[in-house]
Enzyme design. Structure first.
Site, PDB file in Angstrom:
ATOM      1  CG  HIS A 123      42.901 -29.078   1.396  1.00 20.50           C
ATOM      2  ND1 HIS A 123      43.791 -30.064   1.122  1.00 20.50           N
ATOM      3  CD2 HIS A 123      41.895 -29.659   2.093  1.00 20.50           C
ATOM      4  CE1 HIS A 123      43.346 -31.203   1.622  1.00 20.50           C
ATOM      5  NE2 HIS A 123      42.200 -30.977   2.214  1.00 20.50           N
ATOM      6  CG  HIS A 148      37.301 -28.738   0.796  1.00 19.57           C
ATOM      7  ND1 HIS A 148      38.156 -29.723   0.357  1.00 19.57           N
ATOM      8  CD2 HIS A 148      37.246 -28.886   2.142  1.00 19.57           C
ATOM      9  CE1 HIS A 148      38.595 -30.430   1.383  1.00 19.57           C
ATOM     10  NE2 HIS A 148      38.057 -29.928   2.493  1.00 19.57           N
ATOM     11  CG  HIS A 180      35.534 -30.112   6.878  1.00 21.21           C
ATOM     12  ND1 HIS A 180      35.682 -31.467   6.727  1.00 21.21           N
ATOM     13  CD2 HIS A 180      36.549 -29.549   6.173  1.00 21.21           C
ATOM     14  CE1 HIS A 180      36.747 -31.715   5.973  1.00 21.21           C
ATOM     15  NE2 HIS A 180      37.292 -30.568   5.623  1.00 21.21           N
ATOM     16  CG  HIS A 234      43.620 -34.777   2.732  1.00 21.52           C
ATOM     17  ND1 HIS A 234      43.122 -33.809   3.571  1.00 21.52           N
ATOM     18  CD2 HIS A 234      44.915 -34.935   3.098  1.00 21.52           C
ATOM     19  CE1 HIS A 234      44.062 -33.406   4.407  1.00 21.52           C
ATOM     20  NE2 HIS A 234      45.169 -34.084   4.143  1.00 21.52           N
ATOM     21  CE  LYS A 248      39.004 -34.812   0.694  1.00 17.01           C
ATOM     22  NZ  LYS A 248      38.701 -33.821   1.705  1.00 17.01           N
ATOM     23  CG  ASP A 296      39.942 -27.694   4.503  1.00 14.62           C
ATOM     24  OD1 ASP A 296      39.000 -28.424   4.824  1.00 14.62           O
ATOM     25  OD2 ASP A 296      41.135 -27.981   4.734  1.00 14.62           O
TER      26      ASP A 296
HETATM   27  O1  DOR Z   1      42.782 -29.049   8.670  1.00 15.34           O
HETATM   28  C1  DOR Z   1      41.946 -29.843   8.289  1.00 15.34           C
HETATM   29  N1  DOR Z   1      40.807 -30.028   8.986  1.00 15.34           N
HETATM   30  N2  DOR Z   1      42.170 -30.532   7.189  1.00 15.34           N
HETATM   31  C2  DOR Z   1      41.349 -31.525   6.803  1.00 15.34           C
HETATM   32  O2  DOR Z   1      41.604 -32.130   5.809  1.00 15.34           O
HETATM   33  C3  DOR Z   1      40.177 -31.911   7.624  1.00 15.34           C
HETATM   34  C4  DOR Z   1      39.744 -30.792   8.446  1.00 15.34           C
HETATM   35  C5  DOR Z   1      38.755 -31.174   9.511  1.00 15.34           C
HETATM   36  O3  DOR Z   1      37.836 -31.949   9.230  1.00 15.34           O
HETATM   37  O4  DOR Z   1      38.879 -30.669  10.632  1.00 15.34           O
HETATM   38 ZN    ZN Z   2      38.826 -30.399   4.333  1.00 14.35          ZN
END
Ligand code: DOR
Ligand code: ZN
Length: 353
Positions: free
Chosen positions: A179, A14, A16, A141, A104, A251
């Site tokens: 998460h 997971h 980003h 989520h 997702k 995450d």
């Molecule tokens: O804290 C987070 N940041 N939780 C998420 O689910 C998305 C992520 C983000 O994309 O910044």
């Molecule tokens: Zn995330």
């Protein structure tokens, strides 16, 4: 004797990576440390078609190759964002072709770039049935968004009102609760055969007192929010248990420093550079380094139908006499945007090669 171990190359289930200059700045950190990574689709606009996923994967690979300076193969696994526009045919074709691994679900308004999300998972039942039939995992989520609900109760509330009905109505659907942040989340994963849970380094190493007790720490603010010590300890117990349904998903979510040190702070913790050091230190504190490999390198791969990597990494804990490395605390993009890194203290304790 300081711990010195070799384990299978980990995967990050997971992450980003964003796009453009932020992607260029962060991709190498994930590619250097992980064999595979599940790439979150919450771009703006989100990744909702297989064509978009293929294009994004190419951009991720270009950025990783340019930045990592490493020949180790990196295998990004792509995810589609579940919206009313998602085409079941496109999804199934993309999954069969190996272009898309999972879908997702974001509750609208729960977190960064979740505006395209849903208000009820089960309203997507035709898509979910097709996913169950074709073995396509649903990543969730799990956070209720009602303003009436206390922020620390939102994961548990979502599990009860949204997740349980889905697990019961569609027992064949493979679900990953992403998460995990609470003991309730761990309990839900344990109680349905077809569920699993990813766990982040920060939810394993911190509790809400770390976030709030000694000054408010914006760089520890994420969604779902870091919860109580009891919850943290339930997550630790799950992670070190060896139970194959729990695995690492960092995450890692970079945000410019200016949006983390602001009147209204954005949710997200950039932990990719030192995620493994943080998790290694948690397992060390728990006396469970023997189970680290299962959590970071084996369970997730098996869950998603892959062989664990045939490569190894070495993790060594620094002795008291060794000089601290003082690794960088900020990443700086090509445009001069700073991003704070999580885990510098642990990066001083561990050497990974
Ligand atoms: O804290 C987070 N940041 N939780 C998420 O689910 C998305 C992520 C983000 O994309 O910044
Ligand atoms: Zn995330």
């Amino acid at each position: 004797m300081q711990p010195d171990l070799r384990i299978t190359l980990p995967d990050d289930w997971h992450v980003h990576l964003r796009d453009d200059e932020m992607l260029e700045a962060v991709a190498g950190h994930t590619a250097r440390r992980f064999g595979r990574a599940m790439i979150m689709p919450n771009l703006d606009p989100p990744i909702t078609t297989v064509a978009q996923a293929n294009d994004y994967r190419a951009r991720v690979l270009d950025a990783a190759a340019a930045a990592s300076g490493d020949t180790r193969p990196f295998d990004p696994k792509m995810v589609l964002y579940l919206t009313a526009d998602l085409s079941i045919d496109d999804l199934i074709r993309g999954h069969q072709a190996g272009s898309v691994l999972a879908v997702k679900y974001y509750p609208a308004g729960a977190t960064t770039n979740s505006a395209s999300g849903g208000t009820s998972i089960i309203s997507f039942k035709p898509v979910l049935e097709a996913m169950a039939e074709h073995g396509i995992p649903l990543l969730v989520h799990a956070e209720a968004t009602s303003a009436e609900l206390d922020i620390f109760d939102r994961e548990a509330a979502f599990l009860e009102t949204e997740m349980q009905p889905v697990c019961e109505e569609l027992p064949e659907l493979s679900v990953t609760v992403e998460h995990l942040s609470t003991a309730a989340g761990v309990a839900l994963v344990r109680s349905y055969a077809n569920t699993s849970g990813s766990i982040t380094p920060h939810h394993l190493s911190c509790d809400r007192s770390d976030l709030l007790a000694n000054g408010m720490r914006p760089h520890l603010y994420c969604k779902p929010v870091i919860n109580s010590r009891t919850d943290r300890d339930a997550l630790r117990a799950a992670a070190v248990s060896g139970d194959k349904r729990f695995f690492l998903g960092t995450d890692s979510a970079p945000h410019p420093l200016a949006t983390k040190e602001a009147e209204v702070v954005r949710a997200g913790i950039f932990n990719a550079p030192y995620a493994l050091e943080v998790v290694a230190e948690v397992f060390y504190q728990e006396g469970a380094l023997g189970d680290l490999e299962r959590f970071v390198s084996i369970n997730g791969a098996v869950r998603y139908g892959f062989e664990p990597s045939d490569k190894l990494i070495r993790l060594r804990r620094r002795s008291e006499e060794e000089v601290a490395k003082d690794p960088p605390a900020d990443l700086v993009t090509s445009e001069g945007v700073r991003v704070r890194m999580f885990g510098v203290a642990e990066a001083n304790l561990w050497t990974i090669a």
